[in-house]
Scaffold this active site. Sequence first.
Site, short mmCIF file in Angstrom:
data_model
loop_
_atom_site.label_atom_id
_atom_site.label_comp_id
_atom_site.label_asym_id
_atom_site.label_seq_id
_atom_site.Cartn_x
_atom_site.Cartn_y
_atom_site.Cartn_z
N LYS A 57 0.88 -1.11 -0.07
CA LYS A 57 0.01 0.00 -0.08
C LYS A 57 0.83 1.33 0.04
CE LYS A 57 -3.58 -2.31 2.33
NZ LYS A 57 -4.36 -2.81 3.29
N GLN A 101 -4.32 -1.15 9.79
CA GLN A 101 -4.29 -2.55 9.17
C GLN A 101 -4.88 -3.61 10.28
OE1 GLN A 101 -3.51 -3.18 6.06
NE2 GLN A 101 -3.66 -5.52 6.33
N ASP A 124 -10.94 2.99 3.90
CA ASP A 124 -11.15 1.56 4.07
C ASP A 124 -12.77 1.19 4.10
OD1 ASP A 124 -9.44 -0.61 3.88
OD2 ASP A 124 -8.76 -0.28 6.02
N1 GUN Z 1 -6.74 -6.60 6.44
C1 GUN Z 1 -7.05 -7.50 5.49
N2 GUN Z 1 -7.63 -6.76 4.70
C2 GUN Z 1 -7.68 -5.33 5.08
C3 GUN Z 1 -8.06 -4.20 4.39
O1 GUN Z 1 -8.76 -4.03 3.37
N3 GUN Z 1 -8.02 -3.35 5.10
C4 GUN Z 1 -7.35 -3.27 6.30
N4 GUN Z 1 -7.35 -1.96 7.27
N5 GUN Z 1 -6.99 -4.33 7.02
C5 GUN Z 1 -6.88 -5.34 6.22
#
Ligand code: GUN
Length: 299
Positions: A57, A101, A124
């Site tokens: 990311k 995350q 998100d």
């Molecule tokens: N953990 C697994 N997928 C995601 C996601 O799309 N966003 C976040 N913040 N954590 C995750």
Amino acid sequence: MPAQRKPKLLDGNKLSEIIKSELKNKIEELKQKGVIPGLAVVLVGDNPASQIYVRNKRKTCEELGIRSFAYDLPTQTSEADLLKLVDELNRNREVHGILIQSPLPKHINEEKVLNAIDPDKDVDGFHPVNKGKLLNGQDCFVACTPAGIQELLVRYGYKIQGKHVVIVGRSNIVGKPLSALLVQKAEGADATVTVCHSHTRNLSSITKTADILVAAMGVPEFIQGRMVRDGCIVIDVGMNRIPDSTKKSGYRLVGDVHFPSVFKKAKAITPVPGGVGPMTIAMLMKNTVKSAEKSTHRL
Ligand code: GUN
């Protein structure tokens, strides 16, 4: 002249590159107005899979000219300290998107932390305000994996309207928001949606009726060829490591779909890796740019 045949493999890498190049233009326009989109990515602890996701990311932010605010916090970070950081990021005008995350260490109440994020910076799409707006069909931040799946289908030219979409898996980040997204009376939606899960009876009898089948239950190679009908479009959200002694690493990545048997029957299918994963990141960038654009209206 024969109609051009659509590709069978839905290439998320290629498509995400196109979306990112479109975003680069928008980012340039924002910069002309003095706004640099900014995304804060917060990682707590040392979960190896999370470390890889977060690295990707942040790398994509740099590639596009989005300012990346990186926070790598130790596992023992307290809930209070994390809430304090969220509060600071909410108030920081250079930060347009906040991503915490998941999963968080067990001693931290994830729901409490996610609910503390300003819904206007919730790129998100996990905040209840955005989830509620999604259900109501209002403009909002849509969770990145569901948004990426919709975008993939639409950009490959598949009609979703009137189709039977069967989603296997009811997680808060994929199954539930995807069902809400595709059932809307809207462009790229209007589907009949069935959500299946671990207590669904006669699962195969339902998956076999899918025009579009989405595998998002987190069980390696669960969907077998005999569970899908000929001509189905298959979207594989899974990302699982399974032992493989022929690989140097000792493992290989597989989805929730048993690729060799399903590939033979499907009209189109996403590979793992290189299918849904890159689309998820592209949508995160798109949401961040959308947030930065919206911030210019509030200046
Ligand atoms: N953990 C697994 N997928 C995601 C996601 O799309 N966003 C976040 N913040 N954590 C995750």
